[in-house]
Write an enzyme that holds these catalytic residues in place. Sequence first.
Site, PDB file in Angstrom:
ATOM      1  N   GLU A  77      -7.619  24.800  35.117  1.00 43.91           N
ATOM      2  CA  GLU A  77      -7.717  25.359  33.570  1.00 43.91           C
ATOM      3  C   GLU A  77      -7.118  24.388  32.637  1.00 43.91           C
ATOM      4  OE1 GLU A  77      -9.910  27.129  32.596  1.00 43.91           O
ATOM      5  OE2 GLU A  77     -10.551  28.433  34.468  1.00 43.91           O
ATOM      6  N   TYR A  97      -5.970  31.931  26.517  1.00 45.17           N
ATOM      7  CA  TYR A  97      -7.155  31.603  27.390  1.00 45.17           C
ATOM      8  C   TYR A  97      -6.860  31.475  28.758  1.00 45.17           C
ATOM      9  CZ  TYR A  97     -10.646  29.260  30.040  1.00 45.17           C
ATOM     10  OH  TYR A  97     -11.334  29.003  31.272  1.00 45.17           O
ATOM     11  N   ASP A 147     -13.085  31.899  25.681  1.00 47.11           N
ATOM     12  CA  ASP A 147     -13.059  30.444  25.506  1.00 47.11           C
ATOM     13  C   ASP A 147     -13.890  30.303  24.240  1.00 47.11           C
ATOM     14  OD1 ASP A 147     -15.513  30.537  26.581  1.00 47.11           O
ATOM     15  OD2 ASP A 147     -15.181  28.560  27.634  1.00 47.11           O
TER      16      ASP A 147
END
Length: 291
Positions: free
Chosen positions: A38, A121, A139
């Site tokens: 991520e 996020y 996102d």
Amino acid sequence: MRTPSALPALVIQWFAEHGRALPWRESGFPAWGTLVSEFMLQQTPVARVIPRLAEWLERWPTPADLAAAPSGEAVRAWANLGYPRRALWLHRAAVEITERHGGVVPHDVPTLLSLPGVGDYTARAVAVFAYGNRHPVVDTNTRRVLARAIDGDGEPGPPSSRRDLAALEALLPDGLDDAHAFNAGIMELGAVVCTARNPRCDACPIADACAWRLAGYPPFDGKRKAVQKKYEGSDRHVRGLIMAELRAAHVPVSRGEIDSLWPDAPQRERALAGLLADGLAVQREQGYVLP
DNA sequence: GACTCGTGGAC
DNA sequence: TGTCCAAGAGT
């Protein structure tokens, strides 16, 4: 009581049939791998992340492994993923996880949010995709799908975390597995079908329910997100040149070598000073090195 | 909220 | 060729 939308079920089914087999979706993929992926995926395309992620996890299989390395090695291994401060933040996050969380990537959103480089996020993505918690994960792909399918706009306006999270929460299934699959599926839909340019509506599982399509694809008339400034000749460009030099070198980079990278002296000094202030570069007697 | 922060591919 | 855009976060 609101009327349940058919949209989540359609997205979940489509995702089960058409979702890409990405590394971080393999069963048994560690939470640490999810966190690393991520970080890397923040503003960097999937295709460029995949090889760097594999190298990274082979070299540093746990947060403690990364924490034990110099942060400069993280910056070097970050290679050309861009925004190298993310490598620095990921290293600091690994140190915090090791020293304060027993070496275990945190499960809950508030603790994840306390880590450097982890925002709305990433915190939710880890809590949901690594641990199966139930939260909305929003996102840029999800925001675009919601803008089109729900709001009838061709593109999302500037991000607003509170509004965006509430919009997805309104659609999020109650069950943990369904919530997980819907979060992943709507992101995937935006990434491969409901794309920013040339959306493939003929392949979209929710085309018949899409407000934007049903309205005849009206042109976007709302407030657009800020335009990205030109890169060529920018401070970011100069910073990038200096960082590429520091990554390639395994001995200190001299002042002369830095000076040869860019002709405009004031801009060069600004870029170098910024990198030093950010901790991405360190000055030694012999020159400049990674931290 | 606006601005900053890399890098490269697609059209 | 230039423009847009990419699983954002911090200030």
